[in-house]
Write a protein that holds these residues in place. Structure first.
Motif, PDB file in Angstrom:
ATOM      1  N   THR A   1       2.502  -1.539  -7.410  1.00 42.62           N
ATOM      2  CA  THR A   1       1.229  -1.148  -6.810  1.00 42.62           C
ATOM      3  C   THR A   1       0.936   0.329  -7.028  1.00 42.62           C
ATOM      4  O   THR A   1      -0.219   0.721  -7.227  1.00 42.62           O
ATOM      5  CB  THR A   1       1.234  -1.450  -5.299  1.00 42.62           C
ATOM      6  N   ALA A   2       1.965   1.165  -7.010  1.00 43.06           N
ATOM      7  CA  ALA A   2       1.765   2.601  -7.216  1.00 43.06           C
ATOM      8  C   ALA A   2       1.194   2.878  -8.598  1.00 43.06           C
ATOM      9  O   ALA A   2       0.318   3.736  -8.764  1.00 43.06           O
ATOM     10  CB  ALA A   2       3.083   3.354  -7.015  1.00 43.06           C
ATOM     11  N   ALA A   3       1.685   2.151  -9.622  1.00 41.72           N
ATOM     12  CA  ALA A   3       1.161   2.337 -10.975  1.00 41.72           C
ATOM     13  C   ALA A   3      -0.300   1.921 -11.066  1.00 41.72           C
ATOM     14  O   ALA A   3      -1.091   2.535 -11.781  1.00 41.72           O
ATOM     15  CB  ALA A   3       1.997   1.534 -11.973  1.00 41.72           C
ATOM     16  N   VAL A   4      -0.677   0.879 -10.323  1.00 39.22           N
ATOM     17  CA  VAL A   4      -2.084   0.452 -10.288  1.00 39.22           C
ATOM     18  C   VAL A   4      -2.941   1.559  -9.685  1.00 39.22           C
ATOM     19  O   VAL A   4      -4.035   1.860 -10.187  1.00 39.22           O
ATOM     20  CB  VAL A   4      -2.225  -0.859  -9.493  1.00 39.22           C
ATOM     21  N   PHE A   5      -2.463   2.181  -8.603  1.00 36.91           N
ATOM     22  CA  PHE A   5      -3.199   3.280  -7.992  1.00 36.91           C
ATOM     23  C   PHE A   5      -3.322   4.460  -8.952  1.00 36.91           C
ATOM     24  O   PHE A   5      -4.372   5.119  -8.999  1.00 36.91           O
ATOM     25  CB  PHE A   5      -2.505   3.733  -6.697  1.00 36.91           C
ATOM     26  N   VAL A   6      -2.286   4.738  -9.716  1.00 37.39           N
ATOM     27  CA  VAL A   6      -2.338   5.836 -10.691  1.00 37.39           C
ATOM     28  C   VAL A   6      -3.408   5.555 -11.739  1.00 37.39           C
ATOM     29  O   VAL A   6      -4.207   6.438 -12.089  1.00 37.39           O
ATOM     30  CB  VAL A   6      -0.966   6.029 -11.363  1.00 37.39           C
ATOM     31  N   ALA A   7      -3.451   4.321 -12.255  1.00 36.14           N
ATOM     32  CA  ALA A   7      -4.453   3.958 -13.260  1.00 36.14           C
ATOM     33  C   ALA A   7      -5.866   4.050 -12.682  1.00 36.14           C
ATOM     34  O   ALA A   7      -6.784   4.552 -13.345  1.00 36.14           O
ATOM     35  CB  ALA A   7      -4.186   2.546 -13.780  1.00 36.14           C
ATOM     36  N   ILE A   8      -6.044   3.596 -11.439  1.00 36.51           N
ATOM     37  CA  ILE A   8      -7.358   3.678 -10.805  1.00 36.51           C
ATOM     38  C   ILE A   8      -7.778   5.132 -10.621  1.00 36.51           C
ATOM     39  O   ILE A   8      -8.933   5.501 -10.882  1.00 36.51           O
ATOM     40  CB  ILE A   8      -7.350   2.951  -9.448  1.00 36.51           C
ATOM     41  N   ALA A   9      -6.844   5.971 -10.183  1.00 35.71           N
ATOM     42  CA  ALA A   9      -7.153   7.390 -10.002  1.00 35.71           C
ATOM     43  C   ALA A   9      -7.518   8.053 -11.321  1.00 35.71           C
ATOM     44  O   ALA A   9      -8.461   8.865 -11.388  1.00 35.71           O
ATOM     45  CB  ALA A   9      -5.963   8.106  -9.364  1.00 35.71           C
ATOM     46  N   ALA A  10      -6.804   7.701 -12.392  1.00 36.45           N
ATOM     47  CA  ALA A  10      -7.098   8.284 -13.700  1.00 36.45           C
ATOM     48  C   ALA A  10      -8.470   7.828 -14.203  1.00 36.45           C
ATOM     49  O   ALA A  10      -9.234   8.620 -14.776  1.00 36.45           O
ATOM     50  CB  ALA A  10      -6.007   7.906 -14.704  1.00 36.45           C
ATOM     51  N   LEU A  11      -8.805   6.550 -13.998  1.00 32.14           N
ATOM     52  CA  LEU A  11     -10.133   6.054 -14.387  1.00 32.14           C
ATOM     53  C   LEU A  11     -11.231   6.746 -13.593  1.00 32.14           C
ATOM     54  O   LEU A  11     -12.297   7.076 -14.137  1.00 32.14           O
ATOM     55  CB  LEU A  11     -10.207   4.540 -14.164  1.00 32.14           C
TER      56      LEU A  11
ATOM     57  N   PHE B   1       0.860  -1.187   0.000  1.00 31.34           N
ATOM     58  CA  PHE B   1       0.000   0.000   0.000  1.00 31.34           C
ATOM     59  C   PHE B   1       0.896   1.237   0.000  1.00 31.34           C
ATOM     60  O   PHE B   1       1.295   1.699   1.069  1.00 31.34           O
ATOM     61  CB  PHE B   1      -0.927  -0.001   1.210  1.00 31.34           C
ATOM     62  N   PRO B   2       1.222   1.768  -1.186  1.00 30.84           N
ATOM     63  CA  PRO B   2       2.128   2.919  -1.243  1.00 30.84           C
ATOM     64  C   PRO B   2       1.480   4.181  -0.685  1.00 30.84           C
ATOM     65  O   PRO B   2       0.276   4.374  -0.806  1.00 30.84           O
ATOM     66  CB  PRO B   2       2.398   3.061  -2.741  1.00 30.84           C
ATOM     67  N   LYS B   3       2.295   5.032  -0.082  1.00 30.46           N
ATOM     68  CA  LYS B   3       1.776   6.288   0.423  1.00 30.46           C
ATOM     69  C   LYS B   3       1.469   7.243  -0.729  1.00 30.46           C
ATOM     70  O   LYS B   3       1.910   7.036  -1.868  1.00 30.46           O
ATOM     71  CB  LYS B   3       2.760   6.929   1.401  1.00 30.46           C
ATOM     72  N   PHE B   4       0.724   8.281  -0.426  1.00 30.15           N
ATOM     73  CA  PHE B   4       0.232   9.193  -1.458  1.00 30.15           C
ATOM     74  C   PHE B   4       1.368   9.825  -2.259  1.00 30.15           C
ATOM     75  O   PHE B   4       1.300   9.910  -3.490  1.00 30.15           O
ATOM     76  CB  PHE B   4      -0.628  10.280  -0.814  1.00 30.15           C
ATOM     77  N   SER B   5       2.425  10.268  -1.570  1.00 31.15           N
ATOM     78  CA  SER B   5       3.535  10.913  -2.284  1.00 31.15           C
ATOM     79  C   SER B   5       4.211   9.949  -3.251  1.00 31.15           C
ATOM     80  O   SER B   5       4.666  10.353  -4.325  1.00 31.15           O
ATOM     81  CB  SER B   5       4.561  11.457  -1.279  1.00 31.15           C
ATOM     82  N   ARG B   6       4.258   8.664  -2.901  1.00 33.36           N
ATOM     83  CA  ARG B   6       4.839   7.671  -3.814  1.00 33.36           C
ATOM     84  C   ARG B   6       3.982   7.501  -5.054  1.00 33.36           C
ATOM     85  O   ARG B   6       4.510   7.347  -6.169  1.00 33.36           O
ATOM     86  CB  ARG B   6       4.970   6.331  -3.070  1.00 33.36           C
ATOM     87  N   VAL B   7       2.677   7.551  -4.893  1.00 32.80           N
ATOM     88  CA  VAL B   7       1.776   7.448  -6.042  1.00 32.80           C
ATOM     89  C   VAL B   7       1.931   8.669  -6.944  1.00 32.80           C
ATOM     90  O   VAL B   7       1.928   8.550  -8.179  1.00 32.80           O
ATOM     91  CB  VAL B   7       0.314   7.297  -5.575  1.00 32.80           C
ATOM     92  N   VAL B   8       2.081   9.849  -6.347  1.00 35.94           N
ATOM     93  CA  VAL B   8       2.299  11.063  -7.142  1.00 35.94           C
ATOM     94  C   VAL B   8       3.595  10.955  -7.926  1.00 35.94           C
ATOM     95  O   VAL B   8       3.660  11.313  -9.118  1.00 35.94           O
ATOM     96  CB  VAL B   8       2.312  12.304  -6.221  1.00 35.94           C
ATOM     97  N   GLN B   9       4.659  10.448  -7.286  1.00 36.54           N
ATOM     98  CA  GLN B   9       5.940  10.260  -7.990  1.00 36.54           C
ATOM     99  C   GLN B   9       5.788   9.301  -9.161  1.00 36.54           C
ATOM    100  O   GLN B   9       6.328   9.527 -10.244  1.00 36.54           O
ATOM    101  CB  GLN B   9       6.993   9.742  -7.011  1.00 36.54           C
TER     102      GLN B   9
END
Length: 258
Positions: free
Chosen positions: A218-228, A36-44
């Motif tokens: 996992t961070a890339a998965v969160f990015v894709a989910i956020a974009a969707l 479960f990456p933290k928010f800043s990692r997902v932004v990166q």
């Protein structure tokens, strides 16, 4: 004005609390970043994907598929809703087949569409059309069936023809229900396209999601989910914007609850 401002401030406060929990919560619970990456990692990761994985290009491909699937599915839903609403006999003939199509799991159609049409945008659009069609059709059909008969009789006494009755009474009466169906359809279109991209996509946000999962990113998965999610929000807000302009004569509380 003050009430709207306080609502926005409260909503922004909830968002800040959510992001703070996302940023520091996983570490406090001892979760590793690969789980479960933290928010800043997902932004990166989002910045990295923007620069190296054509995140914007995939975003626009998914958006295009959602828009086309939503429009075509809605038009089909409106057409069949009107036809079945105006003709009970036609509904009796076609409703079992339409119901069977709705009950059939849409995910099961995606591989079939890929086999027929290849790894193009068309299978994703077809899945979106199937998902969007039913809620729009049901809302329009119900609205056409429940038109005030006194209004129809009043227009008939003025020598209005069948087309005029539909244009002046039945269709305007169905508009609120139509937009209710469109609001639901706007979010379902994103689900349909995502399913198509997950099953057989080489482009789009669904493809990025599968690619991130395959790499254990996992961070890339969160990015894709956020974009969707962003695509779905924009589609929903676009329907709300159009609804408020088309149904400007209806009190705001009756137009939408969001």
């Amino acid at each position: 004005m003050k009430k709207e401002l306080s609502t926005w401030i409260a909503s922004g406060g909830v968002l800040l609390v959510f992001l703070a929990i996302w940023q520091w919560g996983p570490a406090a619970l001892g979760m590793p970043e690969y789980v479960f990456p933290k928010f800043s990692r997902v932004v990166q990761e989002a910045i990295h994907m923007w620069n190296n994985s054509d995140l914007l290009g995939h975003f626009w491909i998914t958006t295009l598929e959602v828009v086309i699937g939503f429009i075509l599915g809605s038009l089909l839903g409106i057409f069949f809703g009107v036809v079945l609403g105006l003709s009970p006999r036609t509904e009796a003939v076609l409703s079992p087949y339409i119901l069977a199509l709705q009950i059939a799991p849409k995910v099961a159609f995606a591989p079939l569409f890929v086999m027929w049409l290849g790894y193009t945008i068309y299978p994703k659009i077809l899945v979106a059309i199937l998902i969007v069609f039913f809620p729009v059709m049901i809302n329009v059909l119900s609205a056409v069936r429940t038109v005030d008969p006194d209004m129809v009789n009043l227009v008939r006494t003025l020598n209005a023809g069948r087309v005029q009755i539909f244009r002046l009474v039945e269709f305007p009466s169905a508009l609120p229900s139509l937009f209710s169906g469109l609001r639901i359809a706007a979010t379902l279109a994103v689900i349909g396209v995502t399913v198509g991209e997950l099953v057989g996509g080489n482009k789009g946000l669904g493809f990025l999601l599968v690619d991130g999962e395959g790499q254990g990113n996992t961070a890339a998965v969160f990015v894709a989910i956020a974009a969707l999610t962003l695509v779905g929000l924009v589609a929903y807000w676009a329907v709300i914007w159009l609804e408020r302009r088309v149904l400007h004569y209806i009190p705001k509380a009756n137009v939408t609850t969001v």
